[in-house]
Scaffold this motif. Structure first.
Motif, short mmCIF file in Angstrom:
data_model
loop_
_atom_site.label_atom_id
_atom_site.label_comp_id
_atom_site.label_asym_id
_atom_site.label_seq_id
_atom_site.Cartn_x
_atom_site.Cartn_y
_atom_site.Cartn_z
N ILE A 116 28.37 30.02 45.30
CA ILE A 116 28.64 31.30 44.66
C ILE A 116 27.82 31.41 43.38
O ILE A 116 27.81 30.51 42.55
CB ILE A 116 30.14 31.45 44.35
N ASP A 117 27.15 32.54 43.22
CA ASP A 117 26.39 32.83 42.01
C ASP A 117 27.38 33.32 40.96
O ASP A 117 27.90 34.42 41.04
CB ASP A 117 25.34 33.91 42.31
N MET A 118 27.66 32.46 39.98
CA MET A 118 28.67 32.75 38.95
C MET A 118 28.34 34.02 38.17
O MET A 118 29.23 34.72 37.70
CB MET A 118 28.80 31.57 37.98
N SER A 119 27.06 34.35 38.02
CA SER A 119 26.68 35.52 37.23
C SER A 119 27.06 36.83 37.92
O SER A 119 27.13 37.88 37.28
CB SER A 119 25.18 35.50 36.95
N ARG A 120 27.33 36.78 39.21
CA ARG A 120 27.67 38.00 39.94
C ARG A 120 29.18 38.23 40.05
O ARG A 120 29.61 39.23 40.61
CB ARG A 120 27.07 37.94 41.33
N LEU A 121 29.97 37.31 39.53
CA LEU A 121 31.42 37.44 39.63
C LEU A 121 31.97 38.33 38.52
O LEU A 121 31.56 38.22 37.37
CB LEU A 121 32.09 36.06 39.56
N ALA A 122 32.91 39.15 38.88
CA ALA A 122 33.60 39.99 37.89
C ALA A 122 34.72 39.17 37.26
O ALA A 122 35.28 38.28 37.88
CB ALA A 122 34.16 41.23 38.57
N THR A 123 35.05 39.48 36.02
CA THR A 123 36.09 38.71 35.34
C THR A 123 37.41 39.47 35.25
O THR A 123 38.37 38.93 34.74
CB THR A 123 35.64 38.32 33.92
N GLY A 124 37.47 40.67 35.74
CA GLY A 124 38.68 41.48 35.59
C GLY A 124 39.81 41.12 36.53
O GLY A 124 40.98 41.36 36.23
N THR A 125 39.49 40.54 37.67
CA THR A 125 40.52 40.19 38.64
C THR A 125 40.39 38.73 39.05
O THR A 125 39.33 38.12 38.91
CB THR A 125 40.41 41.06 39.92
N VAL A 126 41.47 38.19 39.58
CA VAL A 126 41.48 36.80 40.04
C VAL A 126 40.74 36.72 41.37
O VAL A 126 40.98 37.50 42.28
CB VAL A 126 42.93 36.29 40.23
N GLN A 127 39.81 35.76 41.44
CA GLN A 127 39.06 35.52 42.66
C GLN A 127 38.67 34.05 42.71
O GLN A 127 39.02 33.29 41.81
CB GLN A 127 37.84 36.43 42.72
#
Length: 157
Positions: free
Chosen positions: A75-86
């Motif tokens: 998983i490319d950490m830079s593409r993850l959103a921080t607003g929701t749990v994933q």
């Protein structure tokens, strides 16, 4: 086997484990089999049979890790959103029954390690937390009953 999403750290660790099995442990077992075979009668040779069992176990672990790696996607950490749990979110939460705080990182099943604070994305707690936001209260069915957790903070793992 389906696609397995994991962190770069988890992928690298799996690759290192596979190399260790293939380049260190497997040759040691093959050497033990050869030594035991040199001792003569194989029908009553405990060391030979034990080494063959260990070889079979190791080959099974190697094949399993090879399959996981073949289906792994980092998983490319830079593409993850921080607003929701994933997946790969570090979630701080409060157990509303006793006001205790806990922090877990949602990880792939192959990276899960409770001592490191990493729980499997397939666990009941992680399943209840997925796609929730800070302030949300979730109910989780666990073996001891149902617990209510309030999400206090979400960060990238």
């Amino acid at each position: 086997m389906s696609v397995e999403y994991m962190s770069q750290e988890g992928y690298d660790k799996l690759v290192a484990e596979l190399r260790q099995l293939e380049s260190v442990e497997l040759p040691q077992v093959k050497e033990a089999i050869a030594e035991a075979r040199d001792k003569g009668d194989l029908s009553e040779n405990f060391e030979y049979h034990a080494a063959k069992r260990e070889q079979s176990r190791l080959l099974g672990r190697i094949r399993f890790k090879q399959r996981v790696l073949a289906n792994a996607r980092v998983i490319d950490m830079s593409r993850l959103a921080t607003g929701t749990v994933q997946l790969l979110s570090k979630v701080e939460m409060t157990n509303l029954a006793n006001n205790s705080r806990m922090t877990y990182t949602i990880a792939s099943p192959h990276e899960a390690n409770i001592r490191e604070g990493k729980i499997s994305v397939k666990s009941p707690i992680a399943q209840a937390l997925l796609n929730k936001e800070v302030g949300d209260v979730v109910e989780v069915r666990v073996p001891a009953g149902t617990i209510k957790l309030r999400i206090e903070n979400i960060q990238l793992g």
